[in-house]
Scaffold this motif. Structure first.
Motif, PDB file in Angstrom:
ATOM      1  N   ASP A 122      49.718  47.127  49.147  1.00  0.00           N
ATOM      2  CA  ASP A 122      49.688  47.678  47.790  1.00  0.00           C
ATOM      3  C   ASP A 122      48.369  48.386  47.522  1.00  0.00           C
ATOM      4  N   VAL A 123      48.460  49.532  46.840  1.00  0.00           N
ATOM      5  CA  VAL A 123      47.289  50.283  46.401  1.00  0.00           C
ATOM      6  C   VAL A 123      47.397  50.438  44.886  1.00  0.00           C
ATOM      7  N   ASN A 124      46.407  49.932  44.159  1.00  0.00           N
ATOM      8  CA  ASN A 124      46.399  50.004  42.703  1.00  0.00           C
ATOM      9  C   ASN A 124      45.317  50.989  42.266  1.00  0.00           C
ATOM     10  N   THR A 125      45.736  52.132  41.716  1.00  0.00           N
ATOM     11  CA  THR A 125      44.746  53.135  41.324  1.00  0.00           C
ATOM     12  C   THR A 125      44.303  52.988  39.869  1.00  0.00           C
ATOM     13  N   ASN A 126      44.861  52.020  39.159  1.00  0.00           N
ATOM     14  CA  ASN A 126      44.370  51.708  37.818  1.00  0.00           C
ATOM     15  C   ASN A 126      43.781  50.297  37.828  1.00  0.00           C
ATOM     16  N   THR A 127      42.991  50.019  38.838  1.00  0.00           N
ATOM     17  CA  THR A 127      42.554  48.660  39.142  1.00  0.00           C
ATOM     18  C   THR A 127      41.881  47.966  37.956  1.00  0.00           C
ATOM     19  N   ASN A 128      42.129  46.661  37.854  1.00  0.00           N
ATOM     20  CA  ASN A 128      41.492  45.802  36.859  1.00  0.00           C
ATOM     21  C   ASN A 128      40.638  44.756  37.570  1.00  0.00           C
ATOM     22  N   TYR A 129      39.778  44.094  36.810  1.00  0.00           N
ATOM     23  CA  TYR A 129      38.878  43.096  37.383  1.00  0.00           C
ATOM     24  C   TYR A 129      38.980  41.806  36.578  1.00  0.00           C
ATOM     25  N   ASN A 130      38.804  40.685  37.256  1.00  0.00           N
ATOM     26  CA  ASN A 130      38.894  39.388  36.592  1.00  0.00           C
ATOM     27  C   ASN A 130      37.507  38.946  36.140  1.00  0.00           C
ATOM     28  N   SER A 131      37.325  38.771  34.839  1.00  0.00           N
ATOM     29  CA  SER A 131      35.983  38.506  34.295  1.00  0.00           C
ATOM     30  C   SER A 131      35.449  37.136  34.693  1.00  0.00           C
ATOM     31  N   ASP A 132      36.327  36.148  34.833  1.00  0.00           N
ATOM     32  CA  ASP A 132      35.856  34.816  35.246  1.00  0.00           C
ATOM     33  C   ASP A 132      35.268  34.865  36.647  1.00  0.00           C
ATOM     34  N   ALA A 133      35.992  35.498  37.566  1.00  0.00           N
ATOM     35  CA  ALA A 133      35.513  35.614  38.948  1.00  0.00           C
ATOM     36  C   ALA A 133      34.225  36.420  39.000  1.00  0.00           C
ATOM     37  N   GLU A 134      34.141  37.484  38.218  1.00  0.00           N
ATOM     38  CA  GLU A 134      32.943  38.326  38.225  1.00  0.00           C
ATOM     39  C   GLU A 134      31.743  37.581  37.640  1.00  0.00           C
ATOM     40  N   ARG A 135      31.975  36.807  36.603  1.00  0.00           N
ATOM     41  CA  ARG A 135      30.881  36.063  35.984  1.00  0.00           C
ATOM     42  C   ARG A 135      30.297  35.047  36.971  1.00  0.00           C
ATOM     43  N   LEU A 136      31.157  34.392  37.723  1.00  0.00           N
ATOM     44  CA  LEU A 136      30.682  33.426  38.712  1.00  0.00           C
ATOM     45  C   LEU A 136      29.913  34.103  39.843  1.00  0.00           C
ATOM     46  N   ALA A 137      30.341  35.319  40.215  1.00  0.00           N
ATOM     47  CA  ALA A 137      29.704  36.036  41.332  1.00  0.00           C
ATOM     48  C   ALA A 137      28.534  36.901  40.892  1.00  0.00           C
ATOM     49  N   GLY A 138      28.453  37.194  39.595  1.00  0.00           N
ATOM     50  CA  GLY A 138      27.363  38.022  39.097  1.00  0.00           C
ATOM     51  C   GLY A 138      27.533  39.505  39.393  1.00  0.00           C
ATOM     52  N   VAL A 139      28.768  39.962  39.557  1.00  0.00           N
ATOM     53  CA  VAL A 139      29.042  41.389  39.753  1.00  0.00           C
ATOM     54  C   VAL A 139      30.085  41.814  38.716  1.00  0.00           C
TER      55      VAL A 139
END
Length: 316
Positions: free
Chosen positions: A278-295
């Motif tokens: 699958d290729v998603n060109t309107n990609t979204n990001y998960n804020s919980d995962a990003e907050r834990l990783a700092g990105v």
């Protein structure tokens, strides 16, 4: 004034980006292209245009958003406007068949797939695939739409002839080889500006609906992102120090197809083969995962869009 124009059809998936655009004090305007008009005799405004129309728009009663967007992108490209994720990206977003053909052209392995139009041809496609276990999915989908796992032709026949059968919005159903992973997860590779940003491990033990957006909590039972979770056991987990040689092929694939922003999903089988599905060109990001990783993907995206805007201003 030249600005960043965000082309979309779902306010819930745009709010995180606009928050960063505002925090960074960047000029922007939202174009919601569910419906409307476009004067093809006029010239577009100055600026750069970021397209994030989704293949799943029809699930939000925005049936013709991709078609309307295709017309708008043709207009913008005719006038040489800078478009991030232009008409070719949109074509791949709304067709998995196009995705697979483009991926294969770059030597990227995808699951064996047979496409079919018409219920009786779905059964024939499964026979042709000749796999003991297989899945169905919609060609234009998103949010795991139409994804069903079958272990026999009889089970597929009961589904296709039953009341629970889901008709694809474009009429095309894909019958696809089922990839049995040794552990229940897939890896989603995020790219901004055509360059790899990070990979996120996604737990698939609860089902196929793998939307990473926080807004998925509104109605998506398999996207539990409504509360922070610790990295261990979280549905979405950004992988520290991740690298795979396939990333270079992904970057070349994106360049060849005029895609600047994407999330590309892959799964590994028991023999270690990595299949891209699958290729998603309107990609979204998960804020919980990003907050834990700092990105923060949306912050990086906002900075990239501003960089493109500044490049355009320098040229003019």
């Amino acid at each position: 004034m030249s600005k960043i124009y965000v082309i979309h059809e779902n306010d819930d998936w745009t709010s995180h980006l606009t928050s960063w655009l505002e925090e960074l004090e960047l000029p922007y305007e939202l174009w919601h292209l569910d419906e409307g008009t476009i004067d093809l005799n006029s010239k577009p405004p100055e600026g750069i245009f970021y397209n994030r129309i989704s293949a799943s728009s029809h699930t939000r009663d925005h049936r013709f958003a991709p078609e309307f967007t295709e017309a708008v992108l043709a207009w913008l490209e005719r006038h040489n406007r800078v478009v991030v994720n232009g008409s070719r990206a949109l074509r791949l977003e709304v067709s998995k068949v196009n995705q697979y053909m483009a991926l294969n052209s770059e030597g990227i392995l995808t699951p064996k797939t047979v496409s079919a139009v018409g219920r009786k041809h779905i059964l024939k496609a499964a026979e042709q695939l000749n796999e003991s276990s297989f899945i169905t999915k919609h060609n234009r989908a998103g949010k795991g739409q139409g994804v069903q796992l079958f272990h026999s032709l009889k089970a597929l026949e009961e589904y296709v002839k039953g009341e629970s059968y889901e008709e694809p919005v474009d009429g095309i159903t894909l019958i696809q080889q089922y990839i049995q992973a040794p552990e229940p997860y897939i890896v989603r590779h995020e790219f901004i500006g055509g360059r790899f940003v990070y990979a996120v491990k996604v737990d698939t033990s609860e089902g196929f609906e793998l939307c990473p957006a926080d807004a998925c909590t509104i109605d998506d039972s398999y996207c539990p992102t409504d509360k922070p979770e610790m990295a261990k056991g979280a549905k979405f987990q950004i992988l520290d120090g991740y690298y795979n040689p396939l990333i270079k092929k992904y970057e070349k694939f994106l360049k060849e197809n005029g895609i600047q922003v994407a999330g590309i999903e892959a799964i590994q089988d028991k023999e270690g083969n990595l299949y891209t599905y699958d290729v998603n060109t309107n990609t979204n990001y998960n804020s919980d995962a990003e907050r834990l990783a700092g990105v923060y993907g949306m912050k990086e995206l906002a900075l990239y869009l501003n960089q493109e805007l500044e490049k355009q201003a320098a040229v003019r």
